[in-house]
Design an enzyme around this catalytic site. Structure first.
Site, PDB file in Angstrom:
ATOM      1  N   SER A   1       0.823  -1.227   0.000  1.00 42.71           N
ATOM      2  CA  SER A   1       0.000   0.000   0.000  1.00 42.71           C
ATOM      3  C   SER A   1       0.850   1.266   0.000  1.00 42.71           C
ATOM      4  O   SER A   1       0.601   2.202   0.737  1.00 42.71           O
ATOM      5  CB  SER A   1      -0.943   0.025   1.206  1.00 42.71           C
ATOM      6  OG  SER A   1      -1.833  -1.037   1.124  1.00 42.71           O
ATOM      7  N   SER A   2       1.880   1.294  -0.827  1.00 41.97           N
ATOM      8  CA  SER A   2       2.801   2.436  -0.834  1.00 41.97           C
ATOM      9  C   SER A   2       2.790   3.209  -2.143  1.00 41.97           C
ATOM     10  O   SER A   2       3.651   4.041  -2.377  1.00 41.97           O
ATOM     11  CB  SER A   2       4.226   1.948  -0.584  1.00 41.97           C
ATOM     12  OG  SER A   2       4.350   1.504   0.722  1.00 41.97           O
TER      13      SER A   2
ATOM     14  N   LEU B   1       3.278   1.748  -5.016  1.00 44.43           N
ATOM     15  CA  LEU B   1       4.225   1.075  -5.916  1.00 44.43           C
ATOM     16  C   LEU B   1       3.512  -0.043  -6.652  1.00 44.43           C
ATOM     17  O   LEU B   1       4.120  -0.919  -7.234  1.00 44.43           O
ATOM     18  CB  LEU B   1       5.392   0.495  -5.119  1.00 44.43           C
ATOM     19  CG  LEU B   1       6.227   1.535  -4.386  1.00 44.43           C
ATOM     20  CD1 LEU B   1       7.148   0.872  -3.377  1.00 44.43           C
ATOM     21  CD2 LEU B   1       7.027   2.358  -5.381  1.00 44.43           C
ATOM     22  N   SER B   2       2.193  -0.009  -6.566  1.00 43.44           N
ATOM     23  CA  SER B   2       1.356  -0.997  -7.210  1.00 43.44           C
ATOM     24  C   SER B   2       1.534  -2.395  -6.659  1.00 43.44           C
ATOM     25  O   SER B   2       1.640  -3.372  -7.399  1.00 43.44           O
ATOM     26  CB  SER B   2       1.614  -1.005  -8.701  1.00 43.44           C
ATOM     27  OG  SER B   2       0.562  -1.665  -9.274  1.00 43.44           O
ATOM     28  N   SER B   3       1.542  -2.488  -5.339  1.00 47.90           N
ATOM     29  CA  SER B   3       1.641  -3.816  -4.741  1.00 47.90           C
ATOM     30  C   SER B   3       0.420  -4.645  -5.101  1.00 47.90           C
ATOM     31  O   SER B   3       0.517  -5.861  -5.234  1.00 47.90           O
ATOM     32  CB  SER B   3       1.793  -3.707  -3.224  1.00 47.90           C
ATOM     33  OG  SER B   3       0.861  -2.806  -2.697  1.00 47.90           O
ATOM     34  N   SER B   4      -0.747  -3.996  -5.337  1.00 49.24           N
ATOM     35  CA  SER B   4      -1.943  -4.793  -5.647  1.00 49.24           C
ATOM     36  C   SER B   4      -1.800  -5.484  -7.008  1.00 49.24           C
ATOM     37  O   SER B   4      -2.131  -6.669  -7.132  1.00 49.24           O
ATOM     38  CB  SER B   4      -3.207  -3.936  -5.603  1.00 49.24           C
ATOM     39  OG  SER B   4      -3.101  -2.879  -6.503  1.00 49.24           O
ATOM     40  N   ALA B   5      -1.282  -4.783  -7.999  1.00 47.61           N
ATOM     41  CA  ALA B   5      -1.095  -5.439  -9.303  1.00 47.61           C
ATOM     42  C   ALA B   5      -0.003  -6.504  -9.204  1.00 47.61           C
ATOM     43  O   ALA B   5      -0.122  -7.583  -9.795  1.00 47.61           O
ATOM     44  CB  ALA B   5      -0.732  -4.415 -10.376  1.00 47.61           C
ATOM     45  N   ALA B   6       1.042  -6.227  -8.415  1.00 43.07           N
ATOM     46  CA  ALA B   6       2.120  -7.229  -8.262  1.00 43.07           C
ATOM     47  C   ALA B   6       1.559  -8.505  -7.617  1.00 43.07           C
ATOM     48  O   ALA B   6       1.911  -9.618  -8.017  1.00 43.07           O
ATOM     49  CB  ALA B   6       3.260  -6.657  -7.424  1.00 43.07           C
TER      50      ALA B   6
ATOM     51  N   ASP C   1      -0.057  -0.399 -14.423  1.00 45.71           N
ATOM     52  CA  ASP C   1       0.643  -1.185 -13.401  1.00 45.71           C
ATOM     53  C   ASP C   1       1.051  -2.563 -13.923  1.00 45.71           C
ATOM     54  O   ASP C   1       2.209  -2.965 -13.849  1.00 45.71           O
ATOM     55  CB  ASP C   1      -0.244  -1.359 -12.159  1.00 45.71           C
ATOM     56  CG  ASP C   1      -0.720  -0.036 -11.600  1.00 45.71           C
ATOM     57  OD1 ASP C   1      -0.042   0.978 -11.834  1.00 45.71           O
ATOM     58  OD2 ASP C   1      -1.771  -0.007 -10.937  1.00 45.71           O
TER      59      ASP C   1
HETATM   60  C1  GLA Z   1      -2.763   3.631  -9.982  1.00 43.57           C
HETATM   61  C2  GLA Z   1      -3.604   2.894 -11.026  1.00 43.57           C
HETATM   62  C3  GLA Z   1      -2.987   3.011 -12.416  1.00 43.57           C
HETATM   63  C4  GLA Z   1      -2.649   4.463 -12.775  1.00 43.57           C
HETATM   64  C5  GLA Z   1      -1.897   5.127 -11.628  1.00 43.57           C
HETATM   65  C6  GLA Z   1      -1.714   6.623 -11.843  1.00 43.57           C
HETATM   66  O1  GLA Z   1      -1.543   2.985  -9.811  1.00 43.57           O
HETATM   67  O2  GLA Z   1      -3.739   1.549 -10.660  1.00 43.57           O
HETATM   68  O3  GLA Z   1      -3.840   2.422 -13.379  1.00 43.57           O
HETATM   69  O4  GLA Z   1      -3.797   5.171 -13.150  1.00 43.57           O
HETATM   70  O5  GLA Z   1      -2.557   4.984 -10.385  1.00 43.57           O
HETATM   71  O6  GLA Z   1      -0.906   6.869 -12.933  1.00 43.57           O
END
Ligand code: GLA
Length: 429
Positions: A145-146, A148-153, A195
């Site tokens: 939750s920082s 850095l897109s931990s949810s997509a990772a 992400d």
């Molecule tokens: C989040 C979203 C992405 C993107 C970024 C902002 O990470 O998941 O799709 O929109 O914010 O650039």
């Protein structure tokens, strides 16, 4: 340019041992998904509008160790969250938003929603999943939750593990779409494909460029990394991550979806004004020239969102030129301008994040800085001269602690600023 320094043999070994204990099998049978976190130097908040974005991964992320279970059962434990997650891959999954609120709030075990979401996405796209996994998932310390897109990772880690366990060979392009199903259809976040594209396509030493309308991508080498002299001289860089101490989850923050809706409304007005009503209401379908011409038809906040979209697209194109020629000074200026447009035009962020951004732009050796991710919580990123990275980190730590002592104290000791390097793409080892 060598490979990414993450994960280390010790990190891999620790995850494998946990899975071996859980499943009663040999360490040697454990496979590990390596799924890195991502940064987006330029191209913020335009992926959901079909814009062009740039991205990289870093040498930190998610490790998911797993073995095949003997039947359809999935059993998961986490290094960060309590409780076991259990479900069967032959249970039909429903979007999380369809479940009663009570059920959503109860138990664990909300952390299991990404694994269920991955199964949902695979089922929805018609893949036959009949083998479960026993797995242990762990993220780099303190970085969930920082921004850095931990949810997509995490989502990608579960997709790759389930695919591997079920002998499915699925391309990165298809996995980008599958992760979109997890985020959009299962979790109800209206985000774009920045992400997961970054995580699945990035290569160590390159900048990933993704056209979110055509879904075409390319990997861009910098002449700086090839050792050629750019106009500002060859400078080695590091990536600084500065943590605000704000950590609520993006999928629970209405600000993100609200901005997406405003962009779509701006797009609809621009498209209607140009007489092409049948087009998708995304800003990539609106003409930038019209955004000036028809400004009077866009309410103030909508024209600001459009301004962010069109100017950010331009910054990405200019940034690619600067990156290619090794001009980190110019690349950095564009990153800082992107940060400013996020604050002034996209109007995301909050006071502590804006303060952190401003401190970073004044830190020694920093080429440029902006919010990482959506900007509502988490961290800011900066590109910094490698020789001055330590000084910059101390400066940011000191100045942020003065302005936000309480928030800074919530970040584990000595971790307000992390110095990172570029990473590689997600894969199964
Ligand atoms: C989040 C979203 C992405 C993107 C970024 C902002 O990470 O998941 O799709 O929109 O914010 O650039």
């Amino acid at each position: 340019m060598g490979a990414s320094s993450w994960p280390s043999p010790a990190e891999l070994c620790a995850v494998k041992k946990k899975v071996a204990e859980m499943s009663g099998t040999e360490v040697g049978n454990v496979r590990v998904v390596v799924s890195p976190y991502r940064i987006c130097p330029l191209g913020a908040h335009i992926d959901h509008q079909g814009g062009i974005v740039s991205a990289m991964t870093i040498n930190k992320g998610i490790l998911l160790g797993f073995v095949l279970s003997t039947d359809t059962q999935v059993l998961l434990r986490s290094g960060q969250f309590k409780g076991d997650v259990k479900f069967r891959v032959d249970e039909e999954q429903q979007p999380r938003n369809c479940k009663p609120v009570q059920e959503k709030r109860s138990s664990d075990s909300d952390w299991g929603c990404y694994a269920r979401g991955a199964l949902y996405a695979l089922q929805k796209k018609g893949y036959h999943i009949n083998k479960g996994i026993v797995g242990f998932i762990s993220g780099s310390e303190g970085l969930d939750s920082s921004g850095l897109s931990s949810s997509a990772a995490v989502g990608i880690a579960y997709l790759l593990a389930l695919e591997n366990a079920n002998s499915l060979s699925i391309s990165p392009t298809e996995n980008i779409e599958l992760d979109k199903v997890i985020e959009n259809a299962y979790l109800g976040l209206r985000n774009g494909i920045l992400d997961q594209s970054a995580i699945l396509l990035s290569k160590h030493g390159y900048l990933t460029l993704m056209n979110c309308k055509t879904k075409e991508h390319s990997l861009i080498r910098s002449s700086m990394l090839l050792g050629h002299k750019g106009s500002e001289g060859v400078k080695e860089h590091k990536i600084l991550l500065a943590f605000s101490g704000i950590r609520h989850c993006l999928k629970d923050n209405p600000g993100y979806n609200c901005r997406v809706a405003e962009c779509q409304e701006a797009a609809r007005l621009l498209i209607n004004a140009s007489g092409a009503e049948s087009l998708d209401p995304r800003l990539c379908e609106g003409l930038s020239s019209l955004s000036c011409l028809f400004q009077h038809i866009l309410m103030t906040n909508l024209s600001k969102r459009a301004e962010h979209y069109f100017s950010e697209n331009k910054r990405v194109i200019q940034g690619v030129k600067a990156w290619t020629s090794g001009n980190l000074v110019e690349f950095g200026k564009l990153i800082t301008a992107s940060g400013l447009s996020s604050i002034q035009n996209y109007e995301c962020g909050c006071e502590p994040m804006i303060q952190l951004y401003e401190i970073l732009t004044k830190a020694p050796g920093v080429f440029g800085a902006r919010f990482s991710g959506a900007g509502f919580r988490g961290c800011c990123l900066a590109f910094v001269d490698a020789a001055q990275a330590d000084d910059a980190a101390s400066f940011v730590q000191k100045e942020y602690s003065k302005l936000q002592p309480e928030l800074a104290s919530q970040v584990p000791e000595g971790r307000v600023v992390l110095i990172c390097e570029a990473g590689d793409f997600a894969r199964v080892l």
